[in-house]
Write an enzyme that holds these catalytic residues in place. Sequence first.
Site, PDB file in Angstrom:
ATOM      1  N   ASN A  65      -8.923  29.827  -6.985  1.00 44.31           N
ATOM      2  CA  ASN A  65      -7.625  29.516  -7.883  1.00 44.31           C
ATOM      3  C   ASN A  65      -7.166  28.132  -7.683  1.00 44.31           C
ATOM      4  OD1 ASN A  65      -5.171  30.084  -9.101  1.00 44.31           O
ATOM      5  ND2 ASN A  65      -4.451  30.782  -7.150  1.00 44.31           N
ATOM      6  N   GLY A  66      -6.880  27.221  -8.777  1.00 41.84           N
ATOM      7  CA  GLY A  66      -6.469  26.177  -8.458  1.00 41.84           C
ATOM      8  C   GLY A  66      -7.074  25.203  -9.402  1.00 41.84           C
ATOM      9  N   CYS A  71      -5.512  31.619 -11.779  1.00 41.84           N
ATOM     10  CA  CYS A  71      -6.260  32.351 -11.822  1.00 41.84           C
ATOM     11  C   CYS A  71      -5.897  33.438 -10.386  1.00 41.84           C
ATOM     12  CB  CYS A  71      -7.725  31.876 -11.447  1.00 41.84           C
ATOM     13  SG  CYS A  71      -8.315  31.052 -12.870  1.00 41.84           S
ATOM     14  N   TYR A  95       8.070  31.658 -11.496  1.00 41.72           N
ATOM     15  CA  TYR A  95       7.532  32.335 -13.077  1.00 41.72           C
ATOM     16  C   TYR A  95       6.320  33.132 -12.628  1.00 41.72           C
ATOM     17  CZ  TYR A  95       5.080  32.380 -17.266  1.00 41.72           C
ATOM     18  OH  TYR A  95       4.373  32.775 -18.673  1.00 41.72           O
ATOM     19  N   GLY A  98      -4.425  36.198 -14.610  1.00 46.15           N
ATOM     20  CA  GLY A  98      -5.642  35.796 -15.598  1.00 46.15           C
ATOM     21  C   GLY A  98      -6.206  36.884 -16.437  1.00 46.15           C
ATOM     22  N   ASP A 100      16.234  32.333 -18.996  1.00 44.87           N
ATOM     23  CA  ASP A 100      14.817  32.071 -19.001  1.00 44.87           C
ATOM     24  C   ASP A 100      14.065  31.255 -17.937  1.00 44.87           C
ATOM     25  OD1 ASP A 100      12.232  32.497 -20.004  1.00 44.87           O
ATOM     26  OD2 ASP A 100      12.564  31.613 -21.900  1.00 44.87           O
ATOM     27  N   CYS A 126       6.108  22.311  -3.788  1.00 42.65           N
ATOM     28  CA  CYS A 126       5.710  21.326  -4.802  1.00 42.65           C
ATOM     29  C   CYS A 126       6.757  21.369  -5.728  1.00 42.65           C
ATOM     30  CB  CYS A 126       4.339  21.788  -5.037  1.00 42.65           C
ATOM     31  SG  CYS A 126       3.854  20.379  -6.643  1.00 42.65           S
TER      32      CYS A 126
HETATM   33  S1  SF4 Z   1       5.181  23.003  -8.828  1.00 41.37           S
HETATM   34 FE1  SF4 Z   1       3.406  21.692  -8.416  1.00 41.37          FE
HETATM   35  S2  SF4 Z   1       1.996  23.100  -8.664  1.00 41.37           S
HETATM   36 FE2  SF4 Z   1       3.674  24.242  -9.321  1.00 41.37          FE
HETATM   37  S3  SF4 Z   1       3.359  23.748 -11.720  1.00 41.37           S
HETATM   38 FE3  SF4 Z   1       4.662  22.110 -11.013  1.00 41.37          FE
HETATM   39  S4  SF4 Z   1       3.381  20.382 -10.463  1.00 41.37           S
HETATM   40 FE4  SF4 Z   1       2.069  22.477 -10.655  1.00 41.37          FE
END
Ligand code: SF4
Length: 505
Positions: free
Chosen positions: A147-148, A47, A286, A73, A389, A481
């Site tokens: 968002n999240g 979002c 992305y 979104g 891609d 992450c």
């Molecule tokens: S990098 Fe982390 S927050 Fe991003 S889509 Fe992958 S698991 Fe989800």
Amino acid sequence: MPDELINVLHQDGEQNGGTTVQRFWTGDYYNEGNGRDDIFDKLKEECGVFGVYGHPDAAALSYYGLHALQHRGEESAGICTSDRGEFHYHRGMGLVKEVFDQGRIESLPGDRSIGHVRYSTAGESKLANAQPLVFKYRGGDLAVATNGNIVNAPNLRRELEAQGSIFQTSSDTEVIAHLIARSPKDLVEAVKDAFGRLIGGYAFLILTNDRLIVASDPHGLRPLVMGRLGEGYIFASESCALETIGATYLRDVQPGELLVLDKDGLREDRFAQLERRAVCAMEYIYFARPDSDINAINLHSARKRMGRQLAIEAFTDADVVTGVPDSSISAAIGYAEQTGIPYELGLIKNKYTGRTFIQPSQELREKGVKMKLSAVRKVVEGKRVVMIDDSIVRGTTSLRIVNLLREAGALEVHVRITSPPFSNPCFYGIDTPDRRDLIAHSKTVEEIRQAINADSLYFLSQPGLIEAIGGHDGETDRGLCLGCFSNDYPTQTEFEDAKIGCGCD
Ligand code: SF4
């Protein structure tokens, strides 16, 4: 104990003539489908949130800001403003331009606002979950946009229900509203306590009659930036929204930070200490727009570096390089620059297909692929093509695009992916399929290559991705992450009913 919270947005639909519409939309081809029967199986975006404090055109700025965040979104949009202590709000199903017109914006007075665009699903559309959600509680009005995803939301919800809370939506946002409403403390302390109980990845905007409160989760998983326009403060999921309204970028909201804006100005506070920064790597790969910056890293530049890195790790001789539009064009340019192989527009996205409300037959759905994405025969015919891609989810998208190129006469199709294999679900707001449906979870790279009919296939290495993005030196994975690639998540994810995907429903 009676419930102290009244969700007032259900009345909004009736008062403002809003309706819940059952739609079979094919919409943006990347986001189409219900995860089982879609033409393109790209990951579903999350979002977008947008907030204004202290600018007389708050609603109009929100309109333009949300428009810039539309890619995050497409299902619903909403804006809530506060004017001299009174809330005004509207939300509806559809794109920002469909939900709001001049009259709607003019009916939202005030110099502070929060707005939201919600990610796209197919089939049933839920106005009840459209945001901002607006509540009344003993302290006044409360509007929340997020968002999240909150991983432990089901547990919190059960606990609150056991204490007498009544929920009117399935959104995580309502959980935080209940936590705040039940606290005997003053609002800011109640908000801090409430956030302290959440586990997940989120950016929150909370509007009260006289304050705007802004928060980012303790790992900074979801992006959120702060800017200035005149005397006002602006907050947005991506910096492209600041650019759109002519605001000056100030900084990214920091992990665990809580910002309070009221008549005394901006107060910088925290509800959690930074333990491990972990910005979503898929935002860089992305989701976010290429003209956005996250933590001072421009997305177009980062994607070009991913393409360069792919060329270093997995060079193959070819005649042309092409990128799957739109997110992989930057990486294809980078691959071409690194190798000297010319970049060409071998694939064209038809931007004007818009939404359709026809449930197509399988045969028509196959034709629909070509309506939305075309291979340029003059570019690829008789050529060895490198196709860049960003990810492979189930594999069906890649197969279809490889076949498009082959049907247009490509001699060879070499697929290069700007992310490591996506083999685990996301718990922080990205709508991912069940782990078993992720092709990289059960197949080797060679098996995936065969499944997508490519001559060769290579996924960017995790170290290569980290290097290409850049980030924070000295931090775990340089502050990224990478959970969906590595299965190493920055938070606890093991709960009885741990939520994956997006917290909007
Ligand atoms: S990098 Fe982390 S927050 Fe991003 S889509 Fe992958 S698991 Fe989800």
